[in-house]
Write a protein that holds these residues in place. Structure first.
Motif, PDB file in Angstrom:
ATOM      1  N   LEU A   1       0.824  -1.212   0.000  1.00  0.00           N
ATOM      2  CA  LEU A   1       0.000   0.000   0.000  1.00  0.00           C
ATOM      3  C   LEU A   1       0.857   1.260   0.000  1.00  0.00           C
ATOM      4  CD1 LEU A   1      -2.841  -1.046   2.451  1.00  0.00           C
ATOM      5  CD2 LEU A   1      -3.000  -0.743  -0.013  1.00  0.00           C
TER       6      LEU A   1
ATOM      7  N   ALA B   1      -6.349   2.830   4.297  1.00  0.00           N
ATOM      8  CA  ALA B   1      -6.168   1.382   4.274  1.00  0.00           C
ATOM      9  C   ALA B   1      -4.821   0.987   4.870  1.00  0.00           C
ATOM     10  CB  ALA B   1      -6.288   0.856   2.843  1.00  0.00           C
ATOM     11  N   SER B   2      -3.783   1.744   4.585  1.00  0.00           N
ATOM     12  CA  SER B   2      -2.473   1.423   5.145  1.00  0.00           C
ATOM     13  C   SER B   2      -2.463   1.616   6.653  1.00  0.00           C
ATOM     14  CB  SER B   2      -1.373   2.259   4.485  1.00  0.00           C
ATOM     15  OG  SER B   2      -1.512   3.615   4.847  1.00  0.00           O
TER      16      SER B   2
END
Length: 115
Positions: A5, A67-68
């Motif tokens: 990511l 998301a990371s």
């Protein structure tokens, strides 16, 4: 997953930089640079594509960053480091919870009155 990511975020950021550099203030940008391609796509379509790609890349960076963050602390090693750091911080800045007990004063030895 976190590394993957992060790489995607870097690629999207570089693409966003390139797209923004292609643009010109007040909508001139790429449409005015390539006048021969305007016959095929038209001025309006070229500026719409650049504007949509700018927004798309910006939204992609935000989603990838969130998301990371979700995947950042999922490894056991990372979780152990975080717990150890919290424990270390708590012990360094902690104050004693019970006050120190005062030491009894030294009493003078009793005076012997028989002497």
């Amino acid at each position: 997953m976190y590394t993957f990511l992060t790489i995607l975020i870097i690629i999207a950021a570089l693409l966003l930089i390139l797209v923004v550099l292609v643009q010109k203030p007040k909508g001139g940008g790429l449409a005015s640079q390539f006048s021969s391609s305007n016959l095929a796509f038209g001025v309006k379509r070229t500026t719409d594509f650049i504007e949509k790609s700018t927004w798309g890349l910006a939204i992609a960076i935000i989603i990838l960053a969130l998301a990371s963050n979700f995947f950042a602390g999922t490894t056991e090693e990372g979780a152990k480091k975080a717990i150890n750091a919290d424990q270390l911080e708590n012990t360094q800045g902690a104050t004693p919870t019970t006050p120190a007990q005062p030491q009894p004063a030294q009493q003078a030895p009793p005076v012997d009155s028989n002497k």
